[in-house]
Design a protein around this motif. Structure first.
Motif: not given
Length: 290
Positions: A1-10, A159-172
């Protein structure tokens, strides 16, 4: 999932369906009754003697169920004001931590209040303050990494929002919590509990609560519960805290370790304990791991 643009709602729905506690939380009817809280000085209270209270599990054996005994522990420790004092202290530390702060999209959200309400209700405290909090939350979507948007309204979406936080490095972006990150989280949280005076006032609550966190952290990283007791002990030594602070709030002793390397840091009794945190009777004195 690193750096991917998965659908967050899903991803929110998939994560929710993976855990009985998360699924049950999503079905609770919410009331918008609000609540206020004032902090309390624990040092005016007499410490309570220790008693062991087991976790009760429902559903298919994977859902935490509050009991009269767990509710009594909430009251013993001082209820919601003390819990929020503890959680506010935790977030003060998390905001400064080089690892955890990257997961926190916004520091302005009432994180401490929400976390305290969750603990209070999950342990059976009077009223349904966590439901009230969730019912009062904004339904406006927040912006995450890669421009994705999601409504943060419960534990799953938060928690899903935390995984997709804009403060994280793109690869993470999108990568879930790993063992080392869970250990940092637990160490800081139990440090906040110790600092707030909870452990000193009610060792019974502290013992139960460490096992409670051991249960709930499992959904984020299955190997993390084994390290909960070590995470509690970490803040007992001031030298550990001093080293951490001098290292600019980076826990070099856990970050980047493999599971095997981390496992070697545990005493044998804990490393090979297949029953904790779901033990039904005390088989390790609290002072042995505090």
């Amino acid at each position: 999932m690193s750096g991917s643009k998965t659908n967050v709602a899903d991803e929110v729905e998939k994560f929710k369906s993976s855990d009985e506690d998360l699924t049950k939380e999503s079905t609770i009817l919410l009331s918008k009754d609000g609540y206020e809280v004032a902090f309390e000085d624990l040092h005016t209270k007499t410490p309570r003697p220790f008693r062991f209270v087991p976790l009760r599990m429902g559903g298919n054996g994977r859902t935490h169920v509050a009991t009269d005994a767990s509710a009594a522990l909430v009251e013993e420790v001082g209820s919601l004001p003390v819990l929020q004092n503890m959680t506010e202290r935790f977030y003060e530390k998390a905001f400064k931590d080089a690892t955890l702060d990257k997961f926190i999209r916004s520091r302005s959200d009432p994180h401490g209040k929400r976390f305290a309400a969750f603990i209070h209700q999950k342990l059976g405290g009077p009223g349904r303050v966590w439901d009230a909090d969730r019912a009062s939350r904004s339904q406006k979507p927040v912006t995450l990494a890669h421009g994705q948007r999601v409504v943060v309204h419960d534990r799953t979406s938060a928690h899903v929002a935390a995984w997709h936080s804009p403060k994280r490095a793109d690869k993470d972006v999108g990568r879930r919590f790993q063992l080392d990150e869970c250990r940092v989280w637990m160490r800081l949280h139990f440090w906040a509990m110790r600092e707030a005076g909870v452990l000193e006032l009610s060792p019974s609550f502290a013992d139960y609560y460490v096992r409670f966190i051991g249960h709930f952290v499992r959904v984020y990283e299955s190997t993390a519960p084994t390290f909960a007791r070590e995470s509690l002990r970490w803040s007992k030594k001031q030298e550990n805290i001093d080293t951490y602070m001098k290292n600019e709030c980076i826990m070099d002793d856990v970050l980047g370790l493999t599971f095997e390397e981390a496992f070697e840091q545990l005493p044998g009794l804990e490393a090979n304990d297949m029953h904790w945190p779901y033990i039904l009777e005390e088989h390790q004195k609290e002072n042995d791991y505090w």
